[in-house]
Design a protein around this motif. Structure first.
Motif, PDB file in Angstrom:
ATOM      1  N   ALA A 160       9.365   4.528   3.505  1.00 48.73           N
ATOM      2  CA  ALA A 160      10.733   5.025   3.588  1.00 48.73           C
ATOM      3  C   ALA A 160      11.704   3.920   3.191  1.00 48.73           C
ATOM      4  O   ALA A 160      11.336   2.747   3.089  1.00 48.73           O
ATOM      5  N   GLU A 161      12.952   4.280   2.954  1.00 51.50           N
ATOM      6  CA  GLU A 161      13.944   3.278   2.584  1.00 51.50           C
ATOM      7  C   GLU A 161      14.273   2.377   3.766  1.00 51.50           C
ATOM      8  O   GLU A 161      14.535   1.180   3.593  1.00 51.50           O
ATOM      9  N   THR A 162      14.274   2.931   4.959  1.00 49.50           N
ATOM     10  CA  THR A 162      14.538   2.159   6.174  1.00 49.50           C
ATOM     11  C   THR A 162      13.656   2.699   7.288  1.00 49.50           C
ATOM     12  O   THR A 162      13.083   3.790   7.184  1.00 49.50           O
ATOM     13  N   GLY A 163      13.557   1.933   8.375  1.00 46.27           N
ATOM     14  CA  GLY A 163      12.871   2.438   9.549  1.00 46.27           C
ATOM     15  C   GLY A 163      11.528   1.788   9.796  1.00 46.27           C
ATOM     16  O   GLY A 163      11.167   0.763   9.214  1.00 46.27           O
ATOM     17  N   PHE A 164      10.736   2.440  10.665  1.00 45.96           N
ATOM     18  CA  PHE A 164       9.475   1.875  11.129  1.00 45.96           C
ATOM     19  C   PHE A 164       8.388   1.892  10.067  1.00 45.96           C
ATOM     20  O   PHE A 164       7.346   1.261  10.245  1.00 45.96           O
ATOM     21  N   ASP A 165       8.604   2.582   8.968  1.00 46.91           N
ATOM     22  CA  ASP A 165       7.584   2.697   7.911  1.00 46.91           C
ATOM     23  C   ASP A 165       8.156   2.333   6.550  1.00 46.91           C
ATOM     24  O   ASP A 165       7.841   2.956   5.542  1.00 46.91           O
ATOM     25  N   ASP A 166       8.963   1.263   6.502  1.00 51.76           N
ATOM     26  CA  ASP A 166       9.669   0.924   5.270  1.00 51.76           C
ATOM     27  C   ASP A 166       8.987  -0.173   4.448  1.00 51.76           C
ATOM     28  O   ASP A 166       9.540  -0.600   3.435  1.00 51.76           O
ATOM     29  N   LEU A 167       7.787  -0.614   4.845  1.00 52.14           N
ATOM     30  CA  LEU A 167       7.092  -1.653   4.085  1.00 52.14           C
ATOM     31  C   LEU A 167       5.852  -1.116   3.379  1.00 52.14           C
ATOM     32  O   LEU A 167       5.692  -1.288   2.166  1.00 52.14           O
ATOM     33  N   ALA A 168       4.967  -0.472   4.107  1.00 47.81           N
ATOM     34  CA  ALA A 168       3.719   0.033   3.521  1.00 47.81           C
ATOM     35  C   ALA A 168       3.191   1.184   4.363  1.00 47.81           C
ATOM     36  O   ALA A 168       3.519   1.318   5.552  1.00 47.81           O
ATOM     37  N   ILE A 169       2.357   2.006   3.743  1.00 47.88           N
ATOM     38  CA  ILE A 169       1.697   3.124   4.414  1.00 47.88           C
ATOM     39  C   ILE A 169       0.195   2.868   4.378  1.00 47.88           C
ATOM     40  O   ILE A 169      -0.373   2.595   3.316  1.00 47.88           O
ATOM     41  N   TRP A 170      -0.437   2.973   5.542  1.00 49.05           N
ATOM     42  CA  TRP A 170      -1.874   2.747   5.655  1.00 49.05           C
ATOM     43  C   TRP A 170      -2.581   4.038   6.063  1.00 49.05           C
ATOM     44  O   TRP A 170      -1.992   5.106   6.120  1.00 49.05           O
ATOM     45  N   THR A 171      -3.839   3.896   6.414  1.00 45.14           N
ATOM     46  CA  THR A 171      -4.775   5.011   6.556  1.00 45.14           C
ATOM     47  C   THR A 171      -4.362   6.014   7.637  1.00 45.14           C
ATOM     48  O   THR A 171      -3.780   5.653   8.652  1.00 45.14           O
ATOM     49  N   GLY A 172      -4.753   7.281   7.412  1.00 49.12           N
ATOM     50  CA  GLY A 172      -4.450   8.337   8.359  1.00 49.12           C
ATOM     51  C   GLY A 172      -5.429   9.484   8.267  1.00 49.12           C
ATOM     52  O   GLY A 172      -6.600   9.306   7.943  1.00 49.12           O
ATOM     53  N   SER A 173      -4.924  10.693   8.539  1.00 48.87           N
ATOM     54  CA  SER A 173      -5.740  11.902   8.469  1.00 48.87           C
ATOM     55  C   SER A 173      -4.823  13.082   8.206  1.00 48.87           C
ATOM     56  O   SER A 173      -3.608  13.001   8.389  1.00 48.87           O
ATOM     57  N   VAL A 174      -5.423  14.198   7.773  1.00 48.38           N
ATOM     58  CA  VAL A 174      -4.670  15.410   7.453  1.00 48.38           C
ATOM     59  C   VAL A 174      -5.302  16.585   8.181  1.00 48.38           C
ATOM     60  O   VAL A 174      -6.532  16.731   8.200  1.00 48.38           O
ATOM     61  N   VAL A 175      -4.471  17.431   8.795  1.00 42.42           N
ATOM     62  CA  VAL A 175      -4.944  18.655   9.452  1.00 42.42           C
ATOM     63  C   VAL A 175      -4.081  19.829   9.001  1.00 42.42           C
ATOM     64  O   VAL A 175      -2.931  19.652   8.590  1.00 42.42           O
TER      65      VAL A 175
ATOM     66  N   ALA B 191       0.818  -1.216   0.000  1.00 42.73           N
ATOM     67  CA  ALA B 191       0.000   0.000   0.000  1.00 42.73           C
ATOM     68  C   ALA B 191       0.852   1.267   0.000  1.00 42.73           C
ATOM     69  O   ALA B 191       1.839   1.372   0.723  1.00 42.73           O
ATOM     70  N   ARG B 192       0.422   2.207  -0.816  1.00 45.91           N
ATOM     71  CA  ARG B 192       0.974   3.558  -0.873  1.00 45.91           C
ATOM     72  C   ARG B 192      -0.195   4.524  -0.762  1.00 45.91           C
ATOM     73  O   ARG B 192      -1.353   4.135  -0.874  1.00 45.91           O
ATOM     74  N   VAL B 193       0.095   5.813  -0.594  1.00 46.12           N
ATOM     75  CA  VAL B 193      -0.946   6.829  -0.530  1.00 46.12           C
ATOM     76  C   VAL B 193      -1.008   7.565  -1.854  1.00 46.12           C
ATOM     77  O   VAL B 193      -0.006   8.129  -2.314  1.00 46.12           O
ATOM     78  N   GLY B 194      -2.191   7.549  -2.485  1.00 52.12           N
ATOM     79  CA  GLY B 194      -2.434   8.321  -3.690  1.00 52.12           C
ATOM     80  C   GLY B 194      -3.216   9.589  -3.364  1.00 52.12           C
ATOM     81  O   GLY B 194      -3.776   9.729  -2.270  1.00 52.12           O
ATOM     82  N   HIS B 195      -3.282  10.497  -4.330  1.00 53.85           N
ATOM     83  CA  HIS B 195      -3.885  11.815  -4.103  1.00 53.85           C
ATOM     84  C   HIS B 195      -4.735  12.193  -5.308  1.00 53.85           C
ATOM     85  O   HIS B 195      -4.322  12.040  -6.456  1.00 53.85           O
ATOM     86  N   ALA B 196      -5.950  12.647  -5.036  1.00 54.50           N
ATOM     87  CA  ALA B 196      -6.840  13.143  -6.089  1.00 54.50           C
ATOM     88  C   ALA B 196      -7.568  14.374  -5.570  1.00 54.50           C
ATOM     89  O   ALA B 196      -7.724  14.557  -4.357  1.00 54.50           O
ATOM     90  N   THR B 197      -8.043  15.214  -6.484  1.00 56.34           N
ATOM     91  CA  THR B 197      -8.772  16.415  -6.086  1.00 56.34           C
ATOM     92  C   THR B 197     -10.098  16.496  -6.840  1.00 56.34           C
ATOM     93  O   THR B 197     -10.250  15.949  -7.934  1.00 56.34           O
ATOM     94  N   SER B 198     -11.051  17.219  -6.227  1.00 52.32           N
ATOM     95  CA  SER B 198     -12.373  17.369  -6.833  1.00 52.32           C
ATOM     96  C   SER B 198     -13.031  18.618  -6.282  1.00 52.32           C
ATOM     97  O   SER B 198     -12.749  19.053  -5.159  1.00 52.32           O
ATOM     98  N   ARG B 199     -13.947  19.167  -7.055  1.00 46.59           N
ATOM     99  CA  ARG B 199     -14.770  20.273  -6.583  1.00 46.59           C
ATOM    100  C   ARG B 199     -16.150  19.810  -6.132  1.00 46.59           C
ATOM    101  O   ARG B 199     -16.859  20.553  -5.457  1.00 46.59           O
TER     102      ARG B 199
END
Length: 324
Positions: A65-80, A42-50
């Motif tokens: 990331a190349e190494t570290g705690f997030d080096d396999l996949a990125i899952w759901t989150g939020s934006v502020v 999983a990766r995060v994609g981005h789209a926009t709409s009106r």
């Protein structure tokens, strides 16, 4: 709707800049063949709409990331919005040996909602076994030697401003200690003054409600009333819960404020779309509310990996989410 020919699309979350709706989606290549493989790709994609109907897909915006705690996949989150920039909190999966049983929380910042920069090589918030199940107190089927801060269920960070204007709150999908499997889902809770340093506290809900996971948490004020919306797979519910309220994916429960406390035992399903999953509750420009999301048809062997058109919703007299 948003459907991509070469990518599966599933969980999503929305940021509104006042002009455009920004949709962030989990995506993985359809070339993998088996949809079950998407979780570690999983990766995060981005789209926009009106209008939440016609989307401009802008491509991937955040990957491992190349190494570290997030080096396999990125899952759901939020934006502020964080002053003049934006901040994303996301679920991180690593290659450290726990496979998907190693869920942590990361953070990134952006000026344009598309180009994101990680703020640290360390997780933003670690799980504490005092209140929550982790890999130390509840071992998962696959685990390595380093269990500190690792949990099978510690994800979907939802960040909200404090209603009194003092700092921030993070709500998380978590499992509470002392409860049986599929009866242990709780709303995890942490606080921060600056979005950088977080203090973990007890959950905002109780165990024993018949839900194993309260996924993709959302808290919104709809026409002056607060509501918690979450997702739970029917297979993540107890037989007693299913017998009482049925097999549905999207649930809601009213509360006295953005921090509840939330009586999840009183949650009711959104029956108009039984398979609607990870469904953002979004306010339209005219003030009305809609749900978007994807239909979880994978258990039926069907392809529902697309973001559907908006489903108009409102709160009923008791404060539950219903079709409008």
């Amino acid at each position: 709707m948003l459907r991509l020919d070469d990518l599966w699309v599933w969980d999503s979350w929305v940021a509104d800049d006042g002009d455009l709706y920004h949709l962030f989606i989990l995506q993985a290549p359809r070339s993998l063949g088996d949809p079950a493989k998407r979780h570690t790709a999983a990766r995060v994609g981005h789209a926009t709409s009106r209008d939440l109907v016609t989307w401009d897909y802008l491509g991937e915006c955040l990957g491992p990331a190349e190494t570290g705690f997030d080096d396999l996949a990125i899952w759901t989150g939020s934006v502020v919005r964080d002053g003049d920039r934006w901040r994303m909190f996301y679920t991180a999966i690593s290659t450290a040996g726990h496979h998907v049983y190693d869920q942590r929380v990361g953070s990134a910042v952006s000026d344009d909602l598309h180009h994101w920069t990680r703020v640290s090589h360390e997780p933003s918030l670690r799980v504490d076994g005092t209140w929550y199940k982790n890999l130390a107190n509840t071992p998962a089927p696959t685990q390595g030697p380093d269990l500190e801060g690792s949990s099978e269920t510690w994800r979907d960070p939802l960040v909200l401003p404090d209603p009194g204007g003092e700092g921030w709150h993070m709500l998380l999908t978590a499992r509470g200690v002392g409860a049986g499997r599929n009866d242990d889902g709780v709303v995890g809770h942490a606080t921060s003054a600056d979005l950088e340093h977080w203090t973990l506290g007890p959950p905002l809900s109780q165990t024993g409600t018949g839900f194993g996971q309260l996924e993709v948490l959302q808290v919104k004020q709809v026409d002056g009333r607060w509501v918690l919306v979450f997702t739970c797979h029917p297979q993540e519910m107890t037989p007693e819960r299913i017998a009482r309220t049925g097999e549905y994916c999207t649930w809601s429960v009213p509360g006295p404020g953005p921090l509840g406390p939330w009586d999840v035992d009183a949650a009711r399903p959104f029956t108009a779309e039984p398979n609607l999953f990870a469904a953002p509750l979004v306010r339209q420009r005219d003030g009305s509310w809609v749900l978007i999301g994807f239909r979880n048809l994978e258990p039926q062997g069907l392809d529902g990996f697309e973001i559907i058109d908006p489903v108009p919703v409102a709160l009923d007299a008791e404060g539950y989410l219903v079709a409008r």
